[in-house]
Write a protein that holds these residues in place. Structure first.
Motif, PDB file in Angstrom:
ATOM      1  N   SER A   1      47.967  40.617  42.544  1.00  0.00           N
ATOM      2  CA  SER A   1      46.999  41.369  41.735  1.00  0.00           C
ATOM      3  C   SER A   1      47.424  42.804  41.448  1.00  0.00           C
ATOM      4  N   LEU A   2      48.413  43.328  42.166  1.00  0.00           N
ATOM      5  CA  LEU A   2      48.842  44.728  42.117  1.00  0.00           C
ATOM      6  C   LEU A   2      47.757  45.696  42.573  1.00  0.00           C
ATOM      7  N   ALA A   3      46.726  45.208  43.275  1.00  0.00           N
ATOM      8  CA  ALA A   3      45.693  46.087  43.821  1.00  0.00           C
ATOM      9  C   ALA A   3      46.324  47.010  44.856  1.00  0.00           C
ATOM     10  N   PRO A   4      45.856  48.267  44.941  1.00  0.00           N
ATOM     11  CA  PRO A   4      46.460  49.209  45.885  1.00  0.00           C
ATOM     12  C   PRO A   4      46.286  48.791  47.336  1.00  0.00           C
TER      13      PRO A   4
ATOM     14  N   ASP B   1      39.030  46.750  49.871  1.00  0.00           N
ATOM     15  CA  ASP B   1      37.709  46.341  49.386  1.00  0.00           C
ATOM     16  C   ASP B   1      37.179  47.277  48.306  1.00  0.00           C
ATOM     17  N   ASP B   2      37.989  47.563  47.301  1.00  0.00           N
ATOM     18  CA  ASP B   2      37.625  48.434  46.183  1.00  0.00           C
ATOM     19  C   ASP B   2      37.290  49.860  46.610  1.00  0.00           C
ATOM     20  N   GLN B   3      37.754  50.268  47.776  1.00  0.00           N
ATOM     21  CA  GLN B   3      37.562  51.631  48.261  1.00  0.00           C
ATOM     22  C   GLN B   3      38.933  52.285  48.365  1.00  0.00           C
ATOM     23  N   LEU B   4      39.047  53.525  47.879  1.00  0.00           N
ATOM     24  CA  LEU B   4      40.287  54.284  47.988  1.00  0.00           C
ATOM     25  C   LEU B   4      40.022  55.491  48.873  1.00  0.00           C
TER      26      LEU B   4
ATOM     27  N   PRO C   1      36.385  46.804  40.331  1.00  0.00           N
ATOM     28  CA  PRO C   1      37.205  45.627  40.685  1.00  0.00           C
ATOM     29  C   PRO C   1      38.415  45.509  39.755  1.00  0.00           C
ATOM     30  N   ASP C   2      39.422  44.785  40.194  1.00  0.00           N
ATOM     31  CA  ASP C   2      40.637  44.492  39.413  1.00  0.00           C
ATOM     32  C   ASP C   2      41.474  45.722  39.096  1.00  0.00           C
ATOM     33  N   VAL C   3      41.359  46.773  39.893  1.00  0.00           N
ATOM     34  CA  VAL C   3      42.158  47.968  39.682  1.00  0.00           C
ATOM     35  C   VAL C   3      43.584  47.708  40.184  1.00  0.00           C
ATOM     36  N   VAL C   4      44.574  48.341  39.547  1.00  0.00           N
ATOM     37  CA  VAL C   4      45.972  48.186  39.944  1.00  0.00           C
ATOM     38  C   VAL C   4      46.501  49.492  40.529  1.00  0.00           C
ATOM     39  N   GLU C   5      47.566  49.389  41.308  1.00  0.00           N
ATOM     40  CA  GLU C   5      48.200  50.561  41.924  1.00  0.00           C
ATOM     41  C   GLU C   5      48.933  51.355  40.852  1.00  0.00           C
ATOM     42  N   VAL C   6      48.440  52.542  40.519  1.00  0.00           N
ATOM     43  CA  VAL C   6      49.008  53.336  39.427  1.00  0.00           C
ATOM     44  C   VAL C   6      50.365  53.929  39.768  1.00  0.00           C
TER      45      VAL C   6
END
Length: 193
Positions: free
Chosen positions: A44-47, A68-71, A92-97
């Motif tokens: 998913s490339l999620a951070p 869990d959608d927390q940074l 949701p569905d955020v990627v690692e920038v």
């Protein structure tokens, strides 16, 4: 005219669990002045996390953790300044920038198009943000011993530009603003599979 500023060593490990990019930068004196490791979920490339050491004797530390959608981010600028902790809920569905160059090479590239993915902005008030990639066409890049036809992909929010290929070694050249108002250019000079 270009002035040599230093050297980067960049490695990427990919499996289904994660993508891990590790960068080590050396200044002209050959001293390491920055080490960064960025990890994202393999599919998913999620951070997952980013850890960076920088500054004199690598005493500065920046760490971000995605879960869990927390940074959550921690910044220790130097050994004299208290740590700063920042946190935010991400969509949701955020990627690692911080894997933009890898993402640019993975995009469905075609002439003159814009592609948007869900990203985030870091710093004092981390938040969700659309990450726009502007595919500007093809250019020929001169590497050591050969030339390669590359896609030129600009990321307007950061003002970084990537020259990428769909074949190994993928990321060939990068340009981005420098703190002094100039432009930094990184060009691939050696690689191995």
């Amino acid at each position: 005219s270009l002035v040599k500023a230093g050297q980067w060593t960049d490695s990427v490990e990919v499996n289904e669990e994660r993508i891990l990019r590790t960068v080590t930068r050396k200044n002209l004196g050959g001293e390491v002045d920055m080490v960064r490791a960025v990890a994202a979920h393999g599919r998913s490339l999620a951070p997952l996390y980013l850890t960076q050491r920088f500054g004199e004797d690598l005493t500065g530390v920046y760490h971000s953790q995605g879960q869990d959608d927390q940074l959550t981010q921690v910044l220790i600028a130097d050994n004299k300044t208290p740590a700063r902790i920042m946190s935010a809920q991400l969509p949701p569905d955020v990627v690692e920038v911080n894997l933009q160059g890898i993402m640019a090479a993975a995009l469905p590239l075609g002439a003159q198009q814009q592609i948007t993915v869900a990203g985030y902005s870091g710093g004092e008030t981390p938040a969700g943000a659309a990450l726009l990639f502007d595919v500007q066409g093809r250019e020929t890049i001169a590497l050591t011993g050969r030339t390669v036809s590359a896609w030129k992909v600009h990321q307007p929010q950061s003002n970084w530009t990537y020259w990428v290929s769909k074949e190994f070694p993928y990321l060939l050249k990068v340009s981005h603003p420098s703190p002094d108002g100039g432009t930094l250019v990184s060009l691939l000079v050696r690689y191995r599979d």
